[in-house]
Write an enzyme that holds these catalytic residues in place. Sequence first.
Site, short mmCIF file in Angstrom:
data_model
loop_
_atom_site.label_atom_id
_atom_site.label_comp_id
_atom_site.label_asym_id
_atom_site.label_seq_id
_atom_site.Cartn_x
_atom_site.Cartn_y
_atom_site.Cartn_z
N LYS A 10 0.86 -1.19 0.00
CA LYS A 10 0.00 0.00 0.00
C LYS A 10 0.89 1.24 0.00
CE LYS A 10 1.02 1.49 4.27
NZ LYS A 10 1.66 2.77 4.57
N ASP B 94 -2.07 -1.62 10.37
CA ASP B 94 -2.36 -1.61 8.93
C ASP B 94 -3.03 -2.89 8.44
OD1 ASP B 94 -1.37 0.93 8.45
OD2 ASP B 94 0.63 0.24 7.91
#
Length: 289
Positions: free
Chosen positions: A10, A136
């Site tokens: 990401k 995350d």
Amino acid sequence: MKLLVKAPAKINLSLDVLHKREDGYHEVEMIMTTIDLADRLELTLLEQDKIKIISHNRFVPDDQRNLAYQAALLLKERFHVKKGVAITIEKTIPVAAGLAGGSSDAAAALRGLNKLWELGLTMDELAEIGSEIGSDVSFCVYGGTALAKGRGEVITELPAPPTCWVILAKPFIGVSTADVYRKLNLTGVNHPEINKMICAIENGNYEKVCGHVGNVLEEVTFPLHPEVAQIKDQMKRFGADAVLMSGSGPTVFGLVRHDSRMQRIYNGLRGFCDQVFAVRILGERHKLD
């Protein structure tokens, strides 16, 4: 039985820190999106009641320090799974790079083991379990593009950003996220305009997406590691449409629309940076098989 699962990296299009919470974590607002740079996990069902991590990357631990191991252990204990798994991790995402490689591996393990061990959990349930492993991991369970709040585990889905190239450059250093947050002083910080970024994404406006990138952690990482700031300056000079450090660094990414400019920036960065990638934004959520 074997399963192959992709674990995409990401990037943070926006990363804001609001304040330190009573539990010791920081309250954040982040806009994250997945990119086409991915680790690959092969999950092999074992009849023995054990978890085995296999990796040929010397920076990837093969014990309980590994987040994919922690994900498997959490599922085993919570749902009383008596079978085991061998998880082979083929790393492509650089380690300690601000790209959520370890978190994405854990999320991929959760999605894959849900199928391998026939647990029947929903994506929301997997994301909630993932939040216990790392900040995350919830986002990485879903993938796609999202606004993340809380300590990163409160996820609101967003549309995919406009398509473009993402050029990533990582110097040969690792950055400790915990150290960066510890050194963060929010007095006088320029906070990114998260709502304007959300509007730009929802309207598919590439120029405004580029105009509203921002990351408060640059103010900590750049003085600690001047080479990260130098990469950002170099990428700007080469003509990227927007340039930002991802997460706590040290990876810097640039957004570019045109193939010829992407190639020029990619070639220029390879001259003085250890790891350089040119990939696409994925932006779409994972689906459970």
